[in-house]
Motif scaffolding. Structure first.
Motif, mmCIF file in Angstrom:
data_model
loop_
_atom_site.group_PDB
_atom_site.id
_atom_site.type_symbol
_atom_site.label_atom_id
_atom_site.label_comp_id
_atom_site.label_asym_id
_atom_site.label_seq_id
_atom_site.Cartn_x
_atom_site.Cartn_y
_atom_site.Cartn_z
ATOM 1 N N LEU A 104 12.586 -12.236 -5.388
ATOM 2 C CA LEU A 104 11.993 -10.851 -4.892
ATOM 3 C C LEU A 104 12.474 -10.785 -3.561
ATOM 4 O O LEU A 104 12.565 -11.883 -2.750
ATOM 5 C CB LEU A 104 10.280 -11.132 -4.574
ATOM 6 N N GLY A 105 12.952 -9.474 -3.290
ATOM 7 C CA GLY A 105 13.459 -9.400 -1.797
ATOM 8 C C GLY A 105 13.063 -7.959 -1.316
ATOM 9 O O GLY A 105 12.261 -7.238 -1.915
ATOM 10 N N SER A 106 13.782 -7.633 -0.333
ATOM 11 C CA SER A 106 13.434 -6.417 0.225
ATOM 12 C C SER A 106 14.794 -5.344 0.324
ATOM 13 O O SER A 106 15.840 -5.846 0.081
ATOM 14 C CB SER A 106 12.631 -6.356 1.551
ATOM 15 N N GLY A 107 14.727 -4.335 0.848
ATOM 16 C CA GLY A 107 15.856 -3.307 0.822
ATOM 17 C C GLY A 107 15.640 -2.005 1.587
ATOM 18 O O GLY A 107 14.249 -1.844 1.850
ATOM 19 N N PHE A 108 16.382 -1.035 1.934
ATOM 20 C CA PHE A 108 15.950 0.079 2.527
ATOM 21 C C PHE A 108 16.914 1.257 2.029
ATOM 22 O O PHE A 108 18.050 0.860 1.940
ATOM 23 C CB PHE A 108 15.935 -0.222 3.966
ATOM 24 N N ILE A 109 16.334 2.454 2.268
ATOM 25 C CA ILE A 109 17.105 3.606 1.657
ATOM 26 C C ILE A 109 17.954 4.148 2.809
ATOM 27 O O ILE A 109 17.455 4.241 4.046
ATOM 28 C CB ILE A 109 16.097 4.520 1.325
ATOM 29 N N VAL A 148 5.739 2.197 12.437
ATOM 30 C CA VAL A 148 5.388 1.648 11.260
ATOM 31 C C VAL A 148 5.120 2.860 10.238
ATOM 32 O O VAL A 148 5.544 2.875 8.981
ATOM 33 C CB VAL A 148 4.398 0.655 11.285
ATOM 34 N N LYS A 149 4.399 3.948 10.768
ATOM 35 C CA LYS A 149 4.127 4.997 9.870
ATOM 36 C C LYS A 149 5.300 5.863 9.328
ATOM 37 O O LYS A 149 5.434 6.324 8.289
ATOM 38 C CB LYS A 149 3.082 5.815 10.528
ATOM 39 N N ASP A 150 6.100 5.823 10.390
ATOM 40 C CA ASP A 150 7.335 6.640 10.174
ATOM 41 C C ASP A 150 8.623 5.792 9.122
ATOM 42 O O ASP A 150 8.990 6.565 8.436
ATOM 43 C CB ASP A 150 8.149 7.067 11.362
ATOM 44 N N LEU A 151 8.233 4.552 9.340
ATOM 45 C CA LEU A 151 9.623 3.782 8.626
ATOM 46 C C LEU A 151 9.142 3.188 7.372
ATOM 47 O O LEU A 151 10.164 3.196 6.601
ATOM 48 C CB LEU A 151 9.996 2.957 9.905
ATOM 49 N N SER A 152 7.786 3.036 7.421
ATOM 50 C CA SER A 152 7.347 2.126 5.793
ATOM 51 C C SER A 152 7.866 2.789 4.778
ATOM 52 O O SER A 152 8.344 2.116 3.877
ATOM 53 C CB SER A 152 5.981 1.808 6.096
ATOM 54 N N PRO A 153 7.768 4.218 4.735
ATOM 55 C CA PRO A 153 8.294 4.936 3.337
ATOM 56 C C PRO A 153 9.795 4.806 2.841
ATOM 57 O O PRO A 153 10.160 4.821 1.598
ATOM 58 C CB PRO A 153 7.978 6.403 3.416
ATOM 59 N N SER A 154 10.560 4.391 3.964
ATOM 60 C CA SER A 154 12.076 4.029 3.580
ATOM 61 C C SER A 154 12.389 2.859 3.255
ATOM 62 O O SER A 154 13.476 2.113 2.801
ATOM 63 C CB SER A 154 12.779 4.548 4.669
ATOM 64 N N VAL A 155 11.390 1.758 3.149
ATOM 65 C CA VAL A 155 11.494 0.391 2.970
ATOM 66 C C VAL A 155 10.971 0.009 1.521
ATOM 67 O O VAL A 155 9.972 0.488 1.130
ATOM 68 C CB VAL A 155 10.904 -0.401 3.952
ATOM 69 N N ASP A 177 20.739 -9.249 -14.131
ATOM 70 C CA ASP A 177 20.904 -8.499 -15.351
ATOM 71 C C ASP A 177 20.144 -7.254 -15.151
ATOM 72 O O ASP A 177 20.705 -6.245 -15.678
ATOM 73 C CB ASP A 177 20.538 -9.248 -16.624
ATOM 74 N N GLN A 178 19.214 -7.136 -14.196
ATOM 75 C CA GLN A 178 18.394 -5.941 -14.322
ATOM 76 C C GLN A 178 18.005 -6.014 -12.736
ATOM 77 O O GLN A 178 17.299 -6.866 -12.466
ATOM 78 C CB GLN A 178 17.297 -5.737 -15.110
ATOM 79 N N VAL A 179 17.911 -4.915 -11.843
ATOM 80 C CA VAL A 179 17.339 -4.598 -10.750
ATOM 81 C C VAL A 179 16.323 -3.648 -10.502
ATOM 82 O O VAL A 179 16.686 -2.284 -10.989
ATOM 83 C CB VAL A 179 18.540 -4.465 -9.724
ATOM 84 N N LEU A 180 15.280 -3.976 -10.234
ATOM 85 C CA LEU A 180 14.108 -3.027 -10.162
ATOM 86 C C LEU A 180 13.755 -2.834 -8.742
ATOM 87 O O LEU A 180 13.594 -3.718 -7.837
ATOM 88 C CB LEU A 180 12.813 -3.253 -10.838
ATOM 89 N N VAL A 181 13.655 -1.473 -8.491
ATOM 90 C CA VAL A 181 13.251 -0.870 -6.998
ATOM 91 C C VAL A 181 11.825 -0.402 -6.921
ATOM 92 O O VAL A 181 11.716 0.627 -7.797
ATOM 93 C CB VAL A 181 14.292 0.054 -6.275
ATOM 94 N N ARG A 182 10.889 -0.971 -6.112
ATOM 95 C CA ARG A 182 9.581 -0.371 -6.171
ATOM 96 C C ARG A 182 9.509 0.376 -4.768
ATOM 97 O O ARG A 182 9.665 -0.189 -3.718
ATOM 98 C CB ARG A 182 8.551 -1.305 -6.323
ATOM 99 N N LEU A 183 9.334 1.457 -4.722
ATOM 100 C CA LEU A 183 9.100 2.610 -3.651
ATOM 101 C C LEU A 183 7.952 2.302 -2.902
ATOM 102 O O LEU A 183 7.016 1.893 -3.740
ATOM 103 C CB LEU A 183 9.458 3.867 -4.169
ATOM 104 N N ASN A 184 7.790 3.048 -1.837
ATOM 105 C CA ASN A 184 6.540 2.930 -0.810
ATOM 106 C C ASN A 184 5.278 3.561 -1.686
ATOM 107 O O ASN A 184 4.092 3.274 -1.487
ATOM 108 C CB ASN A 184 6.727 3.413 0.324
#
Length: 462
Positions: free
Chosen positions: A87-92, A31-38, A110-117
């Motif tokens: 609202l949804g999720s994604g990954f880098i 979780v520590k390693d992977l969370s920043p990429s979600v 019309d607009q997509v916003l991505v909020r990083l970790n």
């Protein structure tokens, strides 16, 4: 003495449970390693207000009639209103900003916003989106992002531990875990995705998020759940990463996706149908229709063929075939093993490009036909007027169905019988002749057209 034995049993059970617990996976470091990429994804849709929207309060409640004139003075009917679409999720997947998510998360946005970790919010560009696979590729203007390692969904084993990270109900970086329950699940309306089924808790907002194996590799995109309550009930489905990356590569290269197409209408092989065709077991995809101007027609496929293997891979259920064909590039040749008239045969077919859904619908649903006569039926030949109305050139029309073998098989008034026991039916006379030679108490296949769609059934003469 019995108390002593009981104490030993309890101690042994306790020690055993401790040993078993030690074997459970520890997800902490993963979780520590992977969370920043979600990432969290919010899609915004600008909606031009209509008169009904103008008469609603801030929470959607209707404004009483007596106050409507007052509120009208403060609203500009031409001013677009911005609404959060979902609202949804994604990954880098790359350090230069490519992100994978679900098509349905960003559909019509019309607009997509991505909020990083790290809480940064960046507007994303939609590179491409594919409804059939429910995969979308986004790009944000950023660099040195923590990209995830792509694994192989083909290597997944049923019973293997998997981990999901996402934003259910907007709660960022929520972690859930479970096991792979099954592979290559086919869902209604999703013919081109062999889903991974898990018991990982997935809820609204998890869509588009990653599914990881215990090596920290992405093996799927969390996409759907089966539910009767609207919430998680222990059955979740993920898009295999092998399929998703094939789609992503095409979206990145050309903004759209092309798939292989065979050009057959198929149905499941039931036990009775298997017996009627002479198969050892109910397996494969039964060809109910060969579409005009299709690769299958050019290769010599016929209605009544049972497809048992595609490019060396066994087809257990008919739903497995579309996903296998779809992954073959148009123009490539494929080997298809079929069962026809009691014999196995290998066909070579050059795969075509899957047409649009509109074109497929027009090919698969010719003008409305109807159907059948024989055992417990009243039937008549097709005249020119009936043929034109039904869009059928050959067969017999079923005017009435009474109790008997035909009714037991599922034949209905209005069906058109086109073949029986492997023989083409072009008239009532032909039908009567074939019926006279049918074996007793043994199922034989009958093909009918119903509402324009070909269907095989198994009919048994007692």
């Amino acid at each position: 003495m019995s108390l002593f034995r009981s104490s030993i049993f309890i101690v042994t059970l306790f020690v055993s449970s401790i040993g078993w617990a030690k074997d459970l996976p520890n997800f902490t470091q993963l979780v520590k390693d992977l969370s920043p990429s979600v990432v969290n994804i919010s899609s915004i849709q600008n909606v031009k207000p209509n008169s009904e929207m103008q008469m609603q309060g801030p929470n959607g409640e209707q404004i009483p009639e007596m106050f409507r004139d007052f509120f009208r003075g403060f609203q500009n009917p031409d001013q677009p209103r911005t609404h959060p679409q979902s609202l949804g999720s994604g990954f880098i997947i790359s350090a230069d900003g490519y992100i994978l998510t679900n098509h349905h998360v960003i559909d019509q946005a019309d607009q997509v916003l991505v909020r990083l970790n790290d809480r940064r919010e960046i507007e994303a560009k939609i590179i491409g989106s594919d409804k059939r696979s429910d995969v979308a590729l986004l790009k944000v203007d950023a660099s040195d992002l923590p990209a995830l390692k792509i694994g192989s969904s083909a290597d997944l084993e049923v019973g293997e531990w998997v981990l999901a990270i996402g934003s259910p109900f907007g709660f960022d970086s929520t972690v859930t875990a479970g096991i792979v329950s099954a592979k290559e699940r086919s869902l209604p309306g999703d013919s081109y995705v062999p889903f991974i089924q898990t018991d990982v808790a997935i809820n609204p907002g998890n869509s588009g998020g990653p599914l990881f194996n215990m090596d920290g590799e992405i093996v799927g995109i969390n996409s759907q759940i089966y539910t009767r309550s609207g919430g998680f009930m222990g059955v979740s489905f993920s898009i295999p990463i092998d399929v998703a990356m094939e789609v992503a590569d095409q979206l990145k290269e050309k903004g759209s996706v092309t798939r292989g197409w065979l050009g057959v209408g198929i149905q499941e092989v039931t036990r009775d149908l298997a017996e009627s065709f002479g198969l050892d077991k109910p397996a494969g995809a039964l060809v109910a229709q060969v579409m005009p101007d299709s690769p299958a027609l050019a290769a010599g496929f016929e209605a009544g063929d049972v497809i048992l293997k595609f490019n060396g891979r066994e087809i257990g259920l008919s739903s497995e075939l579309p996903a296998q064909v779809g992954r073959v590039a148009p123009g490539e040749k494929a080997k298809v093993e079929i069962f026809r008239a009691g014999k196995h045969k290998v066909m070579t077919v050059e795969i075509g490009e899957l047409p649009s859904q509109e074109v497929l619908a027009s090919s698969a649903n010719p003008p409305e036909p109807k159907a059948t006569k024989s055992l417990g039926l009243n039937v008549r030949d097709l005249d020119s007027q009936l043929s034109e109305r039904l869009g059928v050139s050959s067969g017999v029309f079923v005017e009435q169905v009474s109790s008997g073998p035909a009714a037991n098989a599922g034949i209905r008034q209005g069906d058109v019988i086109t073949s029986l026991a492997g023989s083409e039916i072009d008239s009532v006379e032909t039908l009567s002749s074939v019926v006279a030679d049918l074996p007793s108490n043994k199922p034989v296949p009958v093909r009918v057209l119903r509402a324009g769609n070909p269907v095989f059934m198994a009919i048994r003469v007692e």
